[in-house]
Write a protein that holds these residues in place. Sequence first.
Motif, PDB file in Angstrom:
ATOM      1  N   LYS A 140       0.176  -0.605   1.976  1.00 37.16           N
ATOM      2  CA  LYS A 140       1.771  -0.048   2.229  1.00 37.16           C
ATOM      3  C   LYS A 140       3.066   0.665   1.573  1.00 37.16           C
ATOM      4  O   LYS A 140       3.173   2.136   2.630  1.00 37.16           O
ATOM      5  CB  LYS A 140       2.907  -1.309   2.776  1.00 37.16           C
ATOM      6  CG  LYS A 140       3.266  -1.756   1.369  1.00 37.16           C
ATOM      7  CD  LYS A 140       4.394  -2.835   2.137  1.00 37.16           C
ATOM      8  CE  LYS A 140       5.029  -3.844   0.889  1.00 37.16           C
ATOM      9  NZ  LYS A 140       6.108  -4.540   1.280  1.00 37.16           N
ATOM     10  N   ASN A 141       2.887   1.421   0.287  1.00 35.43           N
ATOM     11  CA  ASN A 141       3.047   2.393  -0.314  1.00 35.43           C
ATOM     12  C   ASN A 141       1.866   3.110  -0.603  1.00 35.43           C
ATOM     13  O   ASN A 141       2.424   4.681  -0.682  1.00 35.43           O
ATOM     14  CB  ASN A 141       3.619   1.638  -1.749  1.00 35.43           C
ATOM     15  CG  ASN A 141       4.662   0.445  -2.483  1.00 35.43           C
ATOM     16  OD1 ASN A 141       5.208   0.268  -1.656  1.00 35.43           O
ATOM     17  ND2 ASN A 141       4.114  -0.850  -2.709  1.00 35.43           N
ATOM     18  N   GLU A 142       1.027   3.380  -0.185  1.00 34.41           N
ATOM     19  CA  GLU A 142       0.296   4.493  -0.510  1.00 34.41           C
ATOM     20  C   GLU A 142      -1.180   4.252   1.048  1.00 34.41           C
ATOM     21  O   GLU A 142      -2.186   3.350   0.830  1.00 34.41           O
ATOM     22  CB  GLU A 142      -0.398   4.430  -1.887  1.00 34.41           C
ATOM     23  CG  GLU A 142      -1.554   6.439  -1.872  1.00 34.41           C
ATOM     24  CD  GLU A 142      -1.755   5.918  -3.345  1.00 34.41           C
ATOM     25  OE1 GLU A 142      -2.298   7.904  -3.496  1.00 34.41           O
ATOM     26  OE2 GLU A 142      -2.220   5.728  -3.780  1.00 34.41           O
ATOM     27  N   TRP A 143      -0.024   4.594   1.717  1.00 37.88           N
ATOM     28  CA  TRP A 143      -1.206   4.617   2.998  1.00 37.88           C
ATOM     29  C   TRP A 143      -1.913   5.594   2.873  1.00 37.88           C
ATOM     30  O   TRP A 143      -2.983   4.975   3.814  1.00 37.88           O
ATOM     31  CB  TRP A 143      -0.146   4.454   4.580  1.00 37.88           C
ATOM     32  CG  TRP A 143      -0.982   4.368   6.137  1.00 37.88           C
ATOM     33  CD1 TRP A 143      -1.011   5.105   6.490  1.00 37.88           C
ATOM     34  CD2 TRP A 143      -1.339   3.123   6.288  1.00 37.88           C
ATOM     35  NE1 TRP A 143      -1.770   4.445   8.121  1.00 37.88           N
ATOM     36  CE2 TRP A 143      -1.622   3.316   7.431  1.00 37.88           C
ATOM     37  CE3 TRP A 143      -0.975   1.624   5.974  1.00 37.88           C
ATOM     38  CZ2 TRP A 143      -2.372   1.963   8.448  1.00 37.88           C
ATOM     39  CZ3 TRP A 143      -1.516   0.605   6.178  1.00 37.88           C
ATOM     40  CH2 TRP A 143      -2.021   0.825   7.614  1.00 37.88           C
ATOM     41  N   PHE A 144      -2.379   6.577   2.306  1.00 36.71           N
ATOM     42  CA  PHE A 144      -3.722   7.912   2.457  1.00 36.71           C
ATOM     43  C   PHE A 144      -3.192   8.572   1.093  1.00 36.71           C
ATOM     44  O   PHE A 144      -2.002   7.649   0.254  1.00 36.71           O
ATOM     45  CB  PHE A 144      -3.162   8.753   3.326  1.00 36.71           C
ATOM     46  CG  PHE A 144      -1.688   9.221   3.516  1.00 36.71           C
ATOM     47  CD1 PHE A 144      -1.724  10.277   3.392  1.00 36.71           C
ATOM     48  CD2 PHE A 144      -0.829   8.461   4.218  1.00 36.71           C
ATOM     49  CE1 PHE A 144      -0.306  10.927   2.856  1.00 36.71           C
ATOM     50  CE2 PHE A 144       0.847   9.571   4.706  1.00 36.71           C
ATOM     51  CZ  PHE A 144       0.888  10.535   3.944  1.00 36.71           C
TER      52      PHE A 144
END
Length: 244
Positions: A140-144
């Motif tokens: 959730k902190n780095e979705w991409f």
Amino acid sequence: NALQVSLDKRYTSGLSFQVAYTWSESYTADDGWFNSEGLTVQDAYHPGASRGYAGTNVPQALAINTLYDIPVGPGRRFSTGNRFGDYILGNWELTNIFTARSGQNQTVVDSADIANIGNPNVYERANQIGNPFSGFTKSKNEWFNTAAFAIPAQYTFGNSYRGLIQGQRFINFDTSVIRSFPLWREMQFKFQAQAFNLFNHTVFGLNEYNSTDINSPSTFGSVDGQQATGNTNRELQFSGKIVF
């Protein structure tokens, strides 16, 4: 472009249901100002270069609803042969609504007006320098993969594809159980228990432009912003009424 398929069962033997599925793709160069999913043309002299996924693009959508009036009791399809047994097992009704759809597309942008055209709105895309979907651990902190994008050079436009990033899938299941208690002649008491988002599936939206703006490093790439519109926490509701 779209494919739409539906299956309907009319109400027979106490059961009816509907299944609807849509596969679609929607493209545009300028879909106006549709919250953070929308984006105006980047270069007015080359509008075709801004063509990509529209803010309203939803590649897959599935909706299922069912209604089942359990056919147990006197004069119904099934009977226990016992008045008390029919009273206990009969007069139940179940309804369900299941919805699932793809996340909406959003564009990785640079809000600093690097091209220096004087546009106060977010219009410019970031540069793509790597693969946004590999080389990182999705959370959730780095979705991409945020390292796959860079700020364009001064006085230039970005080259990343419009609507490249897809948000979290929307999944929701609502259900209700209705029990009718015959009282006297045609009078009956109906008790209803309802659950909205029964499995409490939380859908977080990409936090407006903060999640897709390369100039917002603290929130860039995250999906831990506000809950998506239409997604609420689990809710339980109980009600009763006398029908006569």
